[in-house]
Write a protein that holds these residues in place. Structure first.
Motif, short mmCIF file in Angstrom:
data_model
loop_
_atom_site.label_atom_id
_atom_site.label_comp_id
_atom_site.label_asym_id
_atom_site.label_seq_id
_atom_site.Cartn_x
_atom_site.Cartn_y
_atom_site.Cartn_z
N ASP A 97 -5.67 14.99 -9.17
CA ASP A 97 -5.24 15.39 -7.83
C ASP A 97 -6.36 16.01 -7.00
N GLN A 122 -7.68 7.48 -3.11
CA GLN A 122 -7.30 6.87 -4.38
C GLN A 122 -6.66 5.51 -4.17
N ARG A 123 -5.82 5.41 -3.14
CA ARG A 123 -5.20 4.12 -2.87
C ARG A 123 -6.23 3.07 -2.52
N HIS A 124 -7.28 3.44 -1.75
CA HIS A 124 -8.35 2.49 -1.45
C HIS A 124 -9.05 2.06 -2.72
N LEU A 178 1.11 6.82 -6.74
CA LEU A 178 0.05 7.79 -6.99
C LEU A 178 0.60 9.22 -6.91
N GLU A 179 1.46 9.47 -5.92
CA GLU A 179 2.07 10.79 -5.79
C GLU A 179 2.90 11.11 -7.04
N ASP A 202 0.87 4.29 -2.70
CA ASP A 202 0.76 5.71 -2.34
C ASP A 202 1.84 6.53 -3.05
N ARG A 203 3.08 6.03 -3.03
CA ARG A 203 4.17 6.77 -3.67
C ARG A 203 3.99 6.82 -5.18
N ASP A 251 0.83 -1.20 0.00
CA ASP A 251 0.00 0.00 0.00
C ASP A 251 0.87 1.26 0.00
N ALA A 252 1.98 1.23 0.74
CA ALA A 252 2.87 2.39 0.79
C ALA A 252 3.49 2.65 -0.59
N VAL A 310 -4.96 11.23 -1.72
CA VAL A 310 -4.19 10.05 -2.11
C VAL A 310 -4.68 8.81 -1.37
N SER A 311 -5.01 8.96 -0.08
CA SER A 311 -5.45 7.80 0.69
C SER A 311 -6.72 7.19 0.12
#
Length: 219
Positions: free
Chosen positions: A151, A158-160, A140-141, A137-138, A133-134, A155-156
């Motif tokens: 944007d 979007q990650r879900h 996506l960033e 996240d990176r 997941d981390a 981000v959290s």
């Protein structure tokens, strides 16, 4: 619970043991997996096994660590920030395509994938999922930084959304892997990419809404 390795096993024997353990865990589940069956198949005694691992859970963790590390190398997994260089979506598509086919190229990778969906897997597996997941996240960033990912949402969240797509489609693919050919696995990878683009690419939500209205349908 402390899970530790207590000795150093020769590389070839270690690889054979972990691949056998991965197959057993994938087939029987964690709780029902037979440690005796695993070690007998490798010509090991219990005393010999406990010289190298102090528990079945330590063996499970070694499977995740070693075979997972081999998968990362086979995928040539980039640092998430590297996705910001060049064609973001093209690089993600290449990665998902390689991941979809990895299990067909090496049975241990297919077995490893099944371990992430065991209902009785040790809690330590959550640490590995957390690292995945981390990385997402990176990534996506990185996509947001170059305008490839919208944007407007956190981000959290979007990650879900990404996790919901990837984990669900991976779980289905893994459950049906024996019945799917290479072309069908590629089609699943393509479907994943299309779903991710619709969720994440700038303007995709507005385009979907407009298409829905033109068709006379509702969201």
């Amino acid at each position: 619970m402390t899970r530790r390795e207590t000795g150093v096993l020769a590389p070839d024997r270690r690889r054979a043991l972990l691949e056998a353990a991965a197959a057993e865990f994938a087939e029987a589940g964690y709780e029902r997996a037979s440690l005796n069956r695993i070690i007998r198949g490798q010509g090991m005694s219990k005393s010999s096994f406990y010289h190298y691992f102090d528990s079945k859970e330590a063996l499970f963790d070694a499977v995740i660590g070693d075979i997972g590390g081999s998968l990362v190398k086979a995928l040539d997994l980039p640092e998430a920030a590297e996705l910001a260089s060049g064609d973001f979506w093209g690089r993600v598509e290449e990665l998902t395509d390689r991941l979809a086919l990895a299990g067909t190229e090496h049975p241990a990778f297919a077995a490893l994938a099944k371990l992430f969906y065991l209902p009785d897997a040790p809690a330590s597996l959550g640490e590995t999922r957390g690292r995945i997941d981390a990385w997402i996240d990176r990534a996506l960033e990185a996509g947001r930084a170059v305008g490839a990912v919208d944007d407007e949402l956190p981000v959290s969240l979007q990650r879900h959304l990404v996790g919901a797509v990837l984990w669900a489609m991976d779980e289905w693919s893994i459950a049906h892997m024996d019945a799917l050919g290479e072309d069908e696995l590629r089609q699943v990878a393509v479907a994943q990419m299309e779903a991710l683009r619709r969720l994440l690419a700038p303007g995709s939500a507005g385009e979907a809404t407009g298409a829905s209205q033109r068709d006379g349908s509702t969201m």
